[in-house]
Motif scaffolding. Structure first.
Motif, PDB file in Angstrom:
ATOM      1  N   LEU A 285       0.810  -1.215   0.000  1.00 40.02           N
ATOM      2  CA  LEU A 285       0.000   0.000   0.000  1.00 40.02           C
ATOM      3  C   LEU A 285       0.845   1.269   0.000  1.00 40.02           C
ATOM      4  O   LEU A 285       0.446   2.285  -0.576  1.00 40.02           O
ATOM      5  CB  LEU A 285      -0.919   0.023   1.228  1.00 40.02           C
ATOM      6  CG  LEU A 285      -2.298  -0.618   1.120  1.00 40.02           C
ATOM      7  CD1 LEU A 285      -2.991  -0.614   2.472  1.00 40.02           C
ATOM      8  CD2 LEU A 285      -3.152   0.103   0.096  1.00 40.02           C
TER       9      LEU A 285
ATOM     10  N   ALA B  23      -0.112   4.437  -2.228  1.00 34.71           N
ATOM     11  CA  ALA B  23      -0.739   5.584  -1.573  1.00 34.71           C
ATOM     12  C   ALA B  23       0.040   6.863  -1.873  1.00 34.71           C
ATOM     13  O   ALA B  23      -0.555   7.929  -2.096  1.00 34.71           O
ATOM     14  CB  ALA B  23      -0.815   5.348  -0.069  1.00 34.71           C
TER      15      ALA B  23
ATOM     16  N   SER C 153      -5.315   5.871   3.658  1.00 43.13           N
ATOM     17  CA  SER C 153      -5.273   4.409   3.555  1.00 43.13           C
ATOM     18  C   SER C 153      -5.414   3.760   4.923  1.00 43.13           C
ATOM     19  O   SER C 153      -6.087   2.727   5.075  1.00 43.13           O
ATOM     20  CB  SER C 153      -3.958   3.977   2.885  1.00 43.13           C
ATOM     21  OG  SER C 153      -3.896   4.456   1.557  1.00 43.13           O
TER      22      SER C 153
ATOM     23  N   ALA D 211      -8.734   1.680   0.651  1.00 45.78           N
ATOM     24  CA  ALA D 211      -7.680   2.656   0.923  1.00 45.78           C
ATOM     25  C   ALA D 211      -7.776   3.764  -0.112  1.00 45.78           C
ATOM     26  O   ALA D 211      -8.723   3.811  -0.907  1.00 45.78           O
ATOM     27  CB  ALA D 211      -6.310   1.972   0.882  1.00 45.78           C
TER      28      ALA D 211
ATOM     29  N   THR E 230      -7.271   5.465  -3.503  1.00 41.73           N
ATOM     30  CA  THR E 230      -7.201   4.805  -4.808  1.00 41.73           C
ATOM     31  C   THR E 230      -6.955   5.804  -5.939  1.00 41.73           C
ATOM     32  O   THR E 230      -7.218   7.005  -5.805  1.00 41.73           O
ATOM     33  CB  THR E 230      -8.515   4.058  -5.116  1.00 41.73           C
ATOM     34  OG1 THR E 230      -9.580   5.015  -5.160  1.00 41.73           O
ATOM     35  CG2 THR E 230      -8.808   3.007  -4.065  1.00 41.73           C
TER      36      THR E 230
ATOM     37  N   GLN F  88      -4.838  -4.663  -4.067  1.00 38.80           N
ATOM     38  CA  GLN F  88      -4.491  -5.037  -2.687  1.00 38.80           C
ATOM     39  C   GLN F  88      -5.420  -6.133  -2.165  1.00 38.80           C
ATOM     40  O   GLN F  88      -5.003  -6.995  -1.389  1.00 38.80           O
ATOM     41  CB  GLN F  88      -4.568  -3.808  -1.777  1.00 38.80           C
ATOM     42  CG  GLN F  88      -3.855  -2.587  -2.296  1.00 38.80           C
ATOM     43  CD  GLN F  88      -2.415  -2.863  -2.644  1.00 38.80           C
ATOM     44  OE1 GLN F  88      -1.754  -3.662  -1.986  1.00 38.80           O
ATOM     45  NE2 GLN F  88      -1.909  -2.225  -3.683  1.00 38.80           N
TER      46      GLN F  88
END
Length: 507
Positions: free
Chosen positions: A44, A48, A66, A85, A87, A296
């Motif tokens: 992530l 992010a 996130s 989270a 995106t 994810q």
């Protein structure tokens, strides 16, 4: 009753595997959830940061979004093990607002989008998912797989040559290790091994730290400094509404995909309003908002084998710990490791069965066209909502076109005490696509003075069909002939009584 996997313990059902309480009592399953959460958190971080750059905001805003999205949806969401989270889809929607009005208006839009999602969720918008055909779903999945792969290409262009052998080693691990053991998630092993190689060998290649500065403090409550006025609402309303729809569409589609993978069902209404609540919480912590993340989620569910909310919650917690406490260590992770993981996710996500020659030969051409249209539009626009919308529209048009050809009109000539009689038997479902040709199926000039239209085997669905019947009966009257419509079912009679003579000339 569940079948037994060995001589002692019965196999757990897919629903039992989603139990948080049962997982906490099973060290083996709990380990899977913990490691899955860790792998997702590591993957992530660079995404992010990248989405923050797309949105035009500080990396902290994407990283904290996130964290809050994942932790909140772990409790409120309807689909266990799904990851939400910050995106790219949301980043693309809000980027113009950030550029024109700044972060405070962005946060206000995120909060309003959350409110919209709660309202839409409670009003039953999730039920519309049943109108999305399977071919659109397959196109959605394949397009996502392609986008995940394409998003990694920039990490392989204009980089030191050592990136390529390291990526190859990572791919060898993520694809090969599961054949030997599944005790530890292969993506986590790839990340650890490649990080150790680059650190020990002091190799200078792109790392997570090169993507942006990691935060060194915890997120805090944030109230956007915007006027509470109609003018502010006019500014943020279109962005908030677009974000709400895009986020819900991605989240509900991803939830349906996870349902299929895990052989379970999830409450989509809860997922819809849960996404809204998560965005509201994220907004009040200064985050950029978000929705479900297919990449994810596939790491979590497919690559790592997670099945419960524990992995989703820990993904958020680990993310915060990694960037705030262990930021110096995380920044050393080579991008080559994460590229290998995401390529693996891309390959695992793509529905290879859908493009096999045998499958394409067996499917109706219209189904294949819908799938291809969805893929092409999503990949071309990088917008899942537009792609799915176009796919559904194409499917509707092709379905209407196909059904329209099922209507038949059979003419018979008989004679009784009243003289010659022409009887037309209409067979099929009559709506705008099929009824437009109905007018041309009658022999107005050649028919005798008495005409009967037998509707026992048909049904009137819309005003277009009533208008067509009006035009037919009016045409016969112009020819001085008597026409009688018989056999309408009750609902068709009611519709015709309500609309007949009120729709204009029609033809």
């Amino acid at each position: 009753m569940a079948a037994k996997t060995d001589g002692s313990a019965p196999a757990l059902t897919p629903e039992q595997l989603q139990s948080v309480r049962g997982t906490l009592r099973s060290p083996r399953r709990l380990k899977t959830e913990v490691l899955a959460g860790l792998v997702v958190a590591l993957a992530l971080i660079p995404e992010a940061i990248a989405f923050s750059i797309i949105a035009g905001v500080d990396p902290r805003i994407g990283l904290f979004a996130s964290f809050t999205m994942a932790v909140t949806i772990a409790f409120l969401g309807g689909r266990p093990a799904m990851i939400s989270a910050a995106t790219g889809a949301v980043a693309l929607v809000i980027a113009p607002l950030v550029k024109s009005h700044g972060v405070d208006y962005l946060v206000a839009a995120v909060i309003l989008a959350g409110v919209f999602q709660i309202v839409l969720g409670l009003s039953g918008v999730a039920k519309l998912m049943r109108f999305i055909p399977r071919s659109v779903m397959v196109g959605f999945v394949n397009a996502l797989a392609i986008l995940i792969f394409l998003s990694q290409v920039p990490e392989l262009v204009g980089v030191p040559w050592l990136v390529y052998p390291l990526t190859a080693v990572g791919l060898l691990i993520v694809f090969g290790l599961p054949r030997l053991t599944r005790a530890v998630p292969a993506p986590l092993v790839a990340i650890v091994v490649l990080t150790l190689i680059t650190v020990v060998a002091a190799v200078a290649i792109p790392t997570v730290g090169d993507k942006g500065e990691l935060p060194d403090s915890l997120p805090s409550l944030f109230v956007p400094n915007v006027p509470f006025s109609l003018e502010t609402l006019e500014i943020i309303f279109p962005f908030a509404l677009a974000m709400a729809f895009v986020g819900l569409l991605e989240s509900l589609m991803t939830a349906k995909l996870v349902d299929d993978i895990t052989d379970t069902r999830s409450p989509k209404t809860r997922e819809a309003w849960g996404q809204g609540a998560a965005n509201i919480v994220t907004g009040f912590f200064g985050g950029m908002g978000g929705c479900a993340m297919i990449g994810q989620t596939m790491i979590n569910v497919k690559a790592s084998g997670a099945r419960t909310r524990i992995s989703t919650f820990l993904a958020g917690v680990f993310l915060l710990i990694l960037v705030v406490v262990l930021g110096d260590v995380v920044s050393l992770i080579p991008m080559a490791a994460l590229v290998a993981v995401m390529i693996f996710v891309s390959v695992a996500t793509f529905d290879w069965h859908s493009i096999r020659p045998a499958t394409l030969k067996a499917l109706p051409k219209s189904e294949t066209l819908v799938m291809v249209a969805t893929v092409v539009v999503v990949v071309a626009t990088h917008n899942l909502a537009i792609g799915v919308g176009v796919g559904v529209l194409v499917a509707m048009v092709l379905f209407a076109r196909r059904v329209a050809h099922f209507v038949t009109v059979a003419r018979t000539l008989t004679e009784d005490d009243g003289g010659p009689l022409a009887t037309y038997r209409v067979d099929g479902e009559l709506f705008f696509a099929s009824s437009n040709d109905l007018y041309t199926q009658f022999e107005y000039a050649l028919d005798p003075e008495r005409v009967v239209i037998d509707m026992h085997a048909s049904h009137l669905w819309d005003a277009s069909t009533v208008a067509a019947l009006d035009a037919i009966t009016e045409k016969y009257r112009h020819h001085g002939k008597r026409v009688e419509v018989v056999g309408l079912n009750d609902s068709s009679v009611l519709m015709r009584e309500r609309l007949a003579g009120k729709l204009g000339a029609g033809h």
